[in-house]
Enzyme design. Structure first.
Site, PDB file in Angstrom:
ATOM      1  N   GLU A  88     -46.038 -17.967  68.182  1.00 43.12           N
ATOM      2  CA  GLU A  88     -46.276 -18.575  66.863  1.00 43.12           C
ATOM      3  C   GLU A  88     -47.776 -18.745  66.636  1.00 43.12           C
ATOM      4  O   GLU A  88     -48.251 -19.818  66.226  1.00 43.12           O
ATOM      5  CB  GLU A  88     -45.587 -19.945  66.788  1.00 43.12           C
ATOM      6  CG  GLU A  88     -44.120 -19.891  67.225  1.00 43.12           C
ATOM      7  CD  GLU A  88     -43.407 -21.219  67.091  1.00 43.12           C
ATOM      8  OE1 GLU A  88     -42.340 -21.243  66.467  1.00 43.12           O
ATOM      9  OE2 GLU A  88     -43.922 -22.236  67.601  1.00 43.12           O
ATOM     10  N   CYS A 114     -39.063 -28.732  62.680  1.00 42.58           N
ATOM     11  CA  CYS A 114     -40.351 -29.329  62.311  1.00 42.58           C
ATOM     12  C   CYS A 114     -40.675 -29.129  60.842  1.00 42.58           C
ATOM     13  O   CYS A 114     -41.273 -29.999  60.206  1.00 42.58           O
ATOM     14  CB  CYS A 114     -41.465 -28.736  63.170  1.00 42.58           C
ATOM     15  SG  CYS A 114     -41.401 -26.942  63.317  1.00 42.58           S
TER      16      CYS A 114
END
Lengths: 642, 642
Positions: free
Chosen positions: B310, B402
């Site tokens: 990521e 998230c």
């Protein structure tokens, strides 16, 4: 000399496979005699294999097995599949032994087997990770545990060792483990789906070597279990597609998930087809093949676009800098190609094997045989990589060291992939200096010598050295890349037309001293890519013969990222004997573009009239496989069209 | 009405920060009154927040805390950072409460705090994962354990809750935990480097809210520990760059590693700078900013090119289909931008915040507020994704959740980012219908009403509703995208020139009823990208105002992958009130290209003369944020130039 002794050679013995259109050649039938492959084989033997053995000692692979033999329950080092690297190294070393006796190498193999043999448990089970690190947890993690994967590599090593030496020492170990697996899994016993395919193809080969039909049946059982979600989603990548458990093998229409897994599986399916002839398997393989070559293949033959999950991407998802193209995936593709060729006799499979071998496998190892790429991108900026991607330097070994011994076993067995026979003759699939001798059912012993500086020179001379009795057919693959191919027999141009499978068939009563001269077109070519691929839009690549070329920074007159190629200027090739162990370079012309207007920004309003200042420069391309042998360096295969 | 009560509002209270060039406005100073953001805030309040609370209940986030309170040692569900989703949801809900009382929402917050409060251990420690799932292993995994990350989100939630309600209930929990951390880590105590930054910015804010200087010092201590390899390489991604532990924060010159981590860290460094004024911190942030905008930024403002880790990629590594562009990374970028703006007063930071907000955050949530993208690519083929990448459909929640509550807290606090003050006046950074009232040190209470249909209409009217005493300055950000901007005061064109920071400063003695009319250029624009980016070569994108546009398949007359845009045909915009909750579409002209010649293959020899047959078609573009609201659909931002 007749060499058709009946004993098989190489990783696939399809001499008795009922559904093989072409038959593999026996041990000693093919001797690679010069050129790039002889050199690679010599380096493999003299440098890579000893280096590999040292690495196996340093990384703990052999120690893990010794710990397992000693009953230890701690001290295991490395990932769960460390054993497999030992097995692949043995397989490679055995292929070398089959080429030429070598007591030193044989002694190393024996040392490795000395570690393996006592690690086998009384019931036949053999896996150092589950014996040392997770005792009592055998066969609990089919997705990621790699027990059947390691078993498969053991079987292949044992078969290769048996073929090379006649010794059944490792084969006995393998059979005991295979029998244990066969007692454990199967109809009416426990189910199993290997999270990482490999054991399927290995079981078929173990069947071929031993005649034990249970092994073939077990391979079929393991294939049949797929596609019912039995493995569940990968806990790391969230999907059953990751390990090809999304659809049954007979319904598969795409290559998907982890690329090495996907193509070890197709190789295994192909092996089962070669023995059973089940049409549904061939059809599924053809669909997946089409998906791969029409939507998911790099120009180099490399496959697997994604770093995440080391996986095939979606159609046309083929980034250059971010290409994964694991060396092992390229090798897996060749293993599959070879079986498809045996199944069909069609040149397209040998074409792709050739492309992949020169451009996606050979790139994975340094010229000195001791540094390896795991990832083989088609572009790199030459800068160090802080994170993960690998960057522009090969490494002496990897934490996950699947690739180095995989390269070793492929290079050692290259002779296996050059030629086949059928009842009527000999087929040449890959070109290069070699002697090929085979006993034909119809014509008896025949032998040819192939002389060529291929892939640098397109001229190949095939001289008949043993002529057999009566007519037989010499079949020559016509590479799809050769725009025109000239063939002459004893100096007379041949008017033979290609058959429907991509081969030129020369049938006659051959006489010792007959000479066939083939001339493939070696004019450098510019290649363009499908417009749906986003990374190659507006770009061209250079090929010559079977080789894909690249620009490496140190050969250029300006920063690589600012270069464009001018397609109007013809490309020329030149032999450079002292460059990169000897390569033909390709020279062209292009431009360096002034990027000053872009300083400090990535985007701007489109300025239709504006063209950045350009300066004409020469471009020098080297074979893509040879990059990163002169220190870290920017590289690119696809060059913007100027 | 004067609203400058002194109590802070929004996530950053820089009213007392000694090194803030601009000051944040207090609670109630800004009311968003219409247009796209009022609509998003209403949906956030009415749909997203209740949906989020349900998801927190279903996914086990609240149960985990209850298990911790009850002393359980099993039953924990989800990843280690589940607590943080609860905290972010509370922070979002508190921002909503600060906008308007809502007993129902307040009751949900209290229910959440009811779960949190008793989960705190007697010594102040609070983390349901390490209490339930790994008791006894507190503070053993700084790289991946996320304890300090969760603590940071608790602190931010507590500060927001205190600011919104005046209740110290959650703030007391936060202080006890902060004190525990402060007792545990620091000079002469234990070292610590948070594997996922977040606590740094939160500690500074906790300092601002409580006046407790130890918290600021602790934030500084945590920053100082970085870059010495203390964390070691990430066990998942192999590098300390992954969590920004490769170089000390004062030596950083690149944004690297996990994108959310990287930009939460820069936000924290900025917060420390705002309080300490240490020049080396500002210099390091400027270097990283330049690296990001000049080499690693998507057109949308999205950041983080790599699915693997990521993470930020190498310079110019900006694939479209494979873009990661996590919604949270875009939010992190805005959080950093905002602090850079406060530090410098420079419009470039508000420019990027605007770009990111409209194009990389808003894309992450469906129009109905209940479906979320984790990944925000710039192209998608609209086909289902077998493996991992996300595919063309938003999800109601994620296993790693998230992003949804992060969107909620940003949308709820949008008013915070519209304007600031300094000693001499008011600065407008983001445009849209709003009322802004503030007490200026020099001129006393002033208020303006902003009227606009921005971002659809470029006309913005600012009416002075409370004029203060004596002269003050109204500063207007001049967006970099606006090719020409007209400004008139009470109908008279202004000849004020932009200042060196990107603002137009209108200084005068204002009178109630004064009107400033601003007109930004809303002509649709074609954008081109840096030629080093491989994914955008030969492509153009469409922008209008602050919005990046895309082509979505269902608006086109031919398959998206075959379309080209004709830059010679001017683009036109049209308001479509019934489309996608009301958007301006942009229409252009282009071609659909016949790809028949490519059937079944990916590569071919370059054919310089050959042009594929083309047919002219209309192109209709929608704002990129609005894609995937009409079912799965192919989409692309960058369109090949025809």
């Amino acid at each position: 000399m007749t060499t058709d002794t009946g004993r098989a050679a190489g990783p696939v013995d399809a001499t008795g496979s009922p559904h093989a259109v072409l038959r593999t050649l026996p041990a000693g039938a093919v001797a690679v005699e010069g050129g790039i492959w002889a050199k690679r084989q010599a380096i493999n033997r003299e440098a890579a294999l000893p280096h590999g053995f040292r690495m196996l000692q340093q990384a703990g692979n052999l120690d893990n097995l010794r710990l397992a033999a000693g009953g230890a329950t701690e001290g295991y080092r490395g990932p769960v599949f460390m054993d497999s690297d030992v097995y692949k190294w043995i397989e490679a070393a055995a292929f070398e032994l089959a080429r030429r006796p070598d007591p030193e190498l044989e002694a190393l193999i024996e040392r490795a087997i000395d570690a393996i043999e006592p690690a086998q448990q009384p019931d036949g089970y053999l896996n150092s990770y589950y014996t040392v690190a997770e005792p009592g947890r055998r066969w609990t993690d089919f997705g990621h545990g790699h027990e059947l994967y390691c078993a498969g590599h053991l079987f292949q090593a044992a078969v290769a060792h048996h073929r090379a030496t006649g010794s059944a020492r490792l084969l006995d170990v393998a059979r005991r483990f295979a029998d244990h697996i066969d007692r454990t899994f199967g109809p009416g016993k426990r189910p199993a789906v290997p999270g990482h395919p490999e054991v399927e193809t290995a079981l078929v080969e173990l069947y071929r070597e031993t005649g034990e039909r249970r092994y073939l049946a077990l391979a079929g059982f393991l294939l049949d279990g797929r596609g019912h979600g039995w493995l569940g989603p990968s806990r790391r990548y969230g999907s059953s597609a990751y390990f090809q458990d999304r659809v049954p093998v007979r319904e598969a229409s795409e290559v998907e998930g982890h690329a090495v897994r996907a193509l070890y599986l197709t190789a295994g399916v192909a092996d089962v087809y070669l023995e059973t002839g089940e049409r549904a398997l061939l059809d599924a393989l053809e669909r997946q093949w089409h998906d791969m070559v029409a939507r998911k293949l790099y120009l180099t033959g490399g496959v697997g676009s994604r770093h995440l999950a080391e996986a095939f991407g979606k159609p046309y998802e083929l980034p250059n800098e971010l290409a994964y193209c694991e060396t092992c995936a390229a090798i897996a593709s060749i293993l599959w190609c070879w079986r498809m060729l045996l199944m069909t006799g069609e040149a397209r499979f040998a074409d792709l094997a050739e492309r992949t071998l020169y451009n996606a496998v050979l790139s994975g190892v340094s010229l000195d045989g001791q540094f390896y790429f795991y990832v083989n991108p088609l572009a790199d900026d030459g800068e160090p990589e802080h994170l993960h991607r690998g960057g522009p330097s090969r490494k002496p070994w990897h934490d996950v060291a699947c690739c180095p011994p995989n390269v070793m076993r492929l290079v050692a067995s290259l002779g296996h992939y050059l030629a086949t026979r059928d009842d009527h003759g000999l087929q040449l699939h890959q070109y290069g200096a070699a002697r090929i001798a085979v006993d034909l059912p119809t014509a008896g012993p025949v032998a040819v010598r192939v002389e060529s500086a291929y892939p640098w020179d397109g001229r190949v001379r095939i001289a008949v050295e043993e002529d057999g009795s009566g007519p037989w057919t010499l079949s020559l693959r016509l590479p799809a890349w050769s725009e025109e191919t000239g063939v002459a027999v004893n100096g007379e141009p041949s008017d033979a037309a290609p058959d429907g499978r991509g081969y030129l068939r020369l049938e006659r009563v051959w006489t010792e001293g007959d000479v066939v001269d083939v001339a493939f077109s070696m004019r450098p070519r510019l290649i363009e890519a499908h417009p749906r691929i986003e990374s190659t839009r507006g770009c061209l690549a250079i090929e010559r013969g079977p080789l894909v070329y690249c620009l490496e920074q140190q050969d250029q007159q300006a920063p690589l990222s600012d270069l464009e190629i001018d397609p109007a200027v013809p490309l020329t090739a030149a032999w450079e004997p002292d460059l990169l162990d000897g390569v033909a370079v390709v020279r062209g012309s292009g431009f360096t573009v002034d990027r000053a207007a872009w300083a400090g920004r990535l985007y701007r309003p489109y300025q239709p009239g504006e063209t950045a200042p350009k300066r004409r420069v020469d471009l020098t391309a080297i074979p893509a496989y040879a990059w990163a042998n002169r220190g870290p360096n920017a590289m690119r295969v696809w060059i913007p069209r100027g």
